[in-house]
Design a protein around this motif. Structure first.
Motif, PDB file in Angstrom:
ATOM      1  N   THR A 170       0.820  -1.205   0.000  1.00 41.93           N
ATOM      2  CA  THR A 170       0.000   0.000   0.000  1.00 41.93           C
ATOM      3  C   THR A 170       0.856   1.258   0.000  1.00 41.93           C
ATOM      4  OG1 THR A 170      -1.762  -1.156   1.181  1.00 41.93           O
ATOM      5  CG2 THR A 170      -1.870   1.225   1.151  1.00 41.93           C
ATOM      6  N   ALA A 171       1.999   1.209   0.660  1.00 36.97           N
ATOM      7  CA  ALA A 171       2.896   2.361   0.655  1.00 36.97           C
ATOM      8  C   ALA A 171       3.351   2.663  -0.765  1.00 36.97           C
ATOM      9  CB  ALA A 171       4.099   2.108   1.554  1.00 36.97           C
ATOM     10  N   ALA A 172       3.748   1.629  -1.504  1.00 35.92           N
ATOM     11  CA  ALA A 172       4.186   1.834  -2.885  1.00 35.92           C
ATOM     12  C   ALA A 172       3.035   2.311  -3.755  1.00 35.92           C
ATOM     13  CB  ALA A 172       4.766   0.530  -3.442  1.00 35.92           C
ATOM     14  N   ALA A 173       1.855   1.730  -3.565  1.00 30.12           N
ATOM     15  CA  ALA A 173       0.697   2.132  -4.365  1.00 30.12           C
ATOM     16  C   ALA A 173       0.335   3.590  -4.111  1.00 30.12           C
ATOM     17  CB  ALA A 173      -0.487   1.223  -4.061  1.00 30.12           C
ATOM     18  N   ARG A 174       0.416   4.015  -2.858  1.00 34.40           N
ATOM     19  CA  ARG A 174       0.106   5.407  -2.513  1.00 34.40           C
ATOM     20  C   ARG A 174       1.088   6.380  -3.176  1.00 34.40           C
ATOM     21  NH1 ARG A 174      -0.777   9.879  -2.294  1.00 34.40           N
ATOM     22  NH2 ARG A 174      -1.435  11.241  -0.556  1.00 34.40           N
ATOM     23  N   ILE A 175       2.374   6.067  -3.124  1.00 33.97           N
ATOM     24  CA  ILE A 175       3.383   6.938  -3.718  1.00 33.97           C
ATOM     25  C   ILE A 175       3.238   6.964  -5.242  1.00 33.97           C
ATOM     26  CG2 ILE A 175       5.855   7.318  -4.034  1.00 33.97           C
ATOM     27  CD1 ILE A 175       4.881   7.952  -1.224  1.00 33.97           C
ATOM     28  N   CYS A 176       3.007   5.815  -5.847  1.00 33.41           N
ATOM     29  CA  CYS A 176       2.824   5.770  -7.305  1.00 33.41           C
ATOM     30  C   CYS A 176       1.592   6.564  -7.727  1.00 33.41           C
ATOM     31  CB  CYS A 176       2.726   4.328  -7.788  1.00 33.41           C
ATOM     32  SG  CYS A 176       4.302   3.444  -7.764  1.00 33.41           S
ATOM     33  N   ALA A 177       0.511   6.473  -6.948  1.00 30.56           N
ATOM     34  CA  ALA A 177      -0.694   7.246  -7.265  1.00 30.56           C
ATOM     35  C   ALA A 177      -0.404   8.742  -7.199  1.00 30.56           C
ATOM     36  CB  ALA A 177      -1.824   6.870  -6.308  1.00 30.56           C
ATOM     37  N   MET A 178       0.401   9.153  -6.237  1.00 30.27           N
ATOM     38  CA  MET A 178       0.741  10.563  -6.081  1.00 30.27           C
ATOM     39  C   MET A 178       1.475  11.098  -7.306  1.00 30.27           C
ATOM     40  SD  MET A 178       2.657  12.367  -2.860  1.00 30.27           S
ATOM     41  CE  MET A 178       4.216  11.522  -3.084  1.00 30.27           C
ATOM     42  N   TYR A 179       2.340  10.266  -7.899  1.00 23.94           N
ATOM     43  CA  TYR A 179       3.100  10.677  -9.078  1.00 23.94           C
ATOM     44  C   TYR A 179       2.458  10.222 -10.388  1.00 23.94           C
ATOM     45  CZ  TYR A 179       6.954  12.246  -6.139  1.00 23.94           C
ATOM     46  OH  TYR A 179       7.725  12.932  -5.231  1.00 23.94           O
ATOM     47  N   ASP A 180       1.286   9.589 -10.304  1.00 23.55           N
ATOM     48  CA  ASP A 180       0.568   9.105 -11.487  1.00 23.55           C
ATOM     49  C   ASP A 180       1.437   8.158 -12.320  1.00 23.55           C
ATOM     50  OD1 ASP A 180      -1.657   8.858 -13.113  1.00 23.55           O
ATOM     51  OD2 ASP A 180      -1.100  10.536 -14.404  1.00 23.55           O
ATOM     52  N   ILE A 181       2.065   7.214 -11.631  1.00 20.67           N
ATOM     53  CA  ILE A 181       2.912   6.214 -12.270  1.00 20.67           C
ATOM     54  C   ILE A 181       2.229   4.854 -12.165  1.00 20.67           C
ATOM     55  CG2 ILE A 181       5.129   4.999 -12.154  1.00 20.67           C
ATOM     56  CD1 ILE A 181       6.339   7.586 -11.070  1.00 20.67           C
ATOM     57  N   PRO A 182       2.023   4.143 -13.270  1.00 18.80           N
ATOM     58  CA  PRO A 182       1.384   2.823 -13.197  1.00 18.80           C
ATOM     59  C   PRO A 182       2.239   1.833 -12.414  1.00 18.80           C
ATOM     60  CG  PRO A 182       2.210   3.241 -15.415  1.00 18.80           C
ATOM     61  CD  PRO A 182       2.346   4.521 -14.654  1.00 18.80           C
ATOM     62  N   MET A 183       1.557   0.979 -11.669  1.00 16.47           N
ATOM     63  CA  MET A 183       2.259   0.031 -10.801  1.00 16.47           C
ATOM     64  C   MET A 183       1.688  -1.362 -10.951  1.00 16.47           C
ATOM     65  SD  MET A 183       2.529   0.070  -6.635  1.00 16.47           S
ATOM     66  CE  MET A 183       2.591  -1.493  -5.729  1.00 16.47           C
ATOM     67  N   LEU A 184       2.590  -2.329 -10.966  1.00 13.31           N
ATOM     68  CA  LEU A 184       2.257  -3.752 -10.916  1.00 13.31           C
ATOM     69  C   LEU A 184       2.873  -4.321  -9.653  1.00 13.31           C
ATOM     70  CD1 LEU A 184       1.234  -6.394 -12.491  1.00 13.31           C
ATOM     71  CD2 LEU A 184       3.629  -6.637 -13.167  1.00 13.31           C
TER      72      LEU A 184
END
Length: 222
Positions: A170-184
């Motif tokens: 969730t920490a990684a997902a939150r940071i990626c959402a903040m920068y609008d970077i797709p995450m797998l």
């Protein structure tokens, strides 16, 4: 650039080895985030704060613990199952009351659930299918303390329809959402969430598999 993220060197070792044997068509980098929500948010946030214009996607990989669902469950991960996250959920932010978890209101926590990029996940599914893998897809639950009893795991599984748990997603997902970077996010199951019994764990092999799969995907993505 594709950024690979693993919590520990143990989880990253086989990834490093396999990426050294072929770089793929594009660039990639590896970040060791540290264990847990705090270190992951700090280190990934710092990295993306400096480099986010270059990062096309984040692939987080590692091990996880699988929840034990009821016999009629449509899906059940087992030891060494490969799992992909549909959502990442911060599962234990609230008050534990023994037989229940009481979650904070939306006035305090606007959201604790993040949907991961479906396009990236579908591409991963295609690559994995071609390689003979059949991953499970579902909700991943991030916890501050790994569940050491079946009872606690069942509280989380039943409330969130959880497939497995981890300590960083969730920490990684939150940071990626903040920068609008797709995450797998991918996890290989090292243990079942049951009354703690380390004899049943397959930690080394799960770490190795997670790195192998992450390397295969990133070579194709890049």
């Amino acid at each position: 650039m594709i950024l690979a993220v693993a919590a520990t060197e143990m989880e990253a070792a086989s990834f490093r080895k396999r990426m050294a044997n072929g770089q793929g068509k594009g660039s990639w980098s590896l970040l060791i985030s540290g264990v847990g929500i705090l270190e992951t948010a700090a280190r990934l946030g710092q990295y993306l704060g400096r480099h986010h214009p270059r990062v096309q996607a984040v692939v987080q990989f590692g091990i996880g613990g699988a929840y034990i669902g009821p016999p009629e469950a449509a899906r059940q991960a087992g030891i060494l199952s490969l799992c992909l996250a549909e959502k990442e959920i911060l599962g234990d932010l609230g008050v534990e009351l023994g037989d229940a978890l009481e979650y904070f209101s939306k006035e305090l926590v606007a959201t604790n659930s993040y949907a991961l990029n479906p396009v990236l996940r579908e591409r991963a599914m295609e690559i994995l299918a071609a390689a003979g893998h059949t991953p499970l897809v579902g909700n991943f639950i991030t916890v501050n303390s790994a569940s050491g009893t079946w009872r606690r795991g069942e509280l989380l599984r039943s409330h969130w329809d959880g497939l497995c748990e981890n300590m960083e997603g969730t920490a990684a997902a939150r940071i990626c959402a903040m920068y609008d970077i797709p995450m797998l996010e991918l996890r290989v199951i090292s243990n079942m969430v049951e009354d703690r019994n380390l004899q049943n764990w397959q930690l080394d092999r799960a770490c190795e598999m997670a790195g192998e799969v992450a390397a295969m995907l990133i070579k194709e993505f890049s």
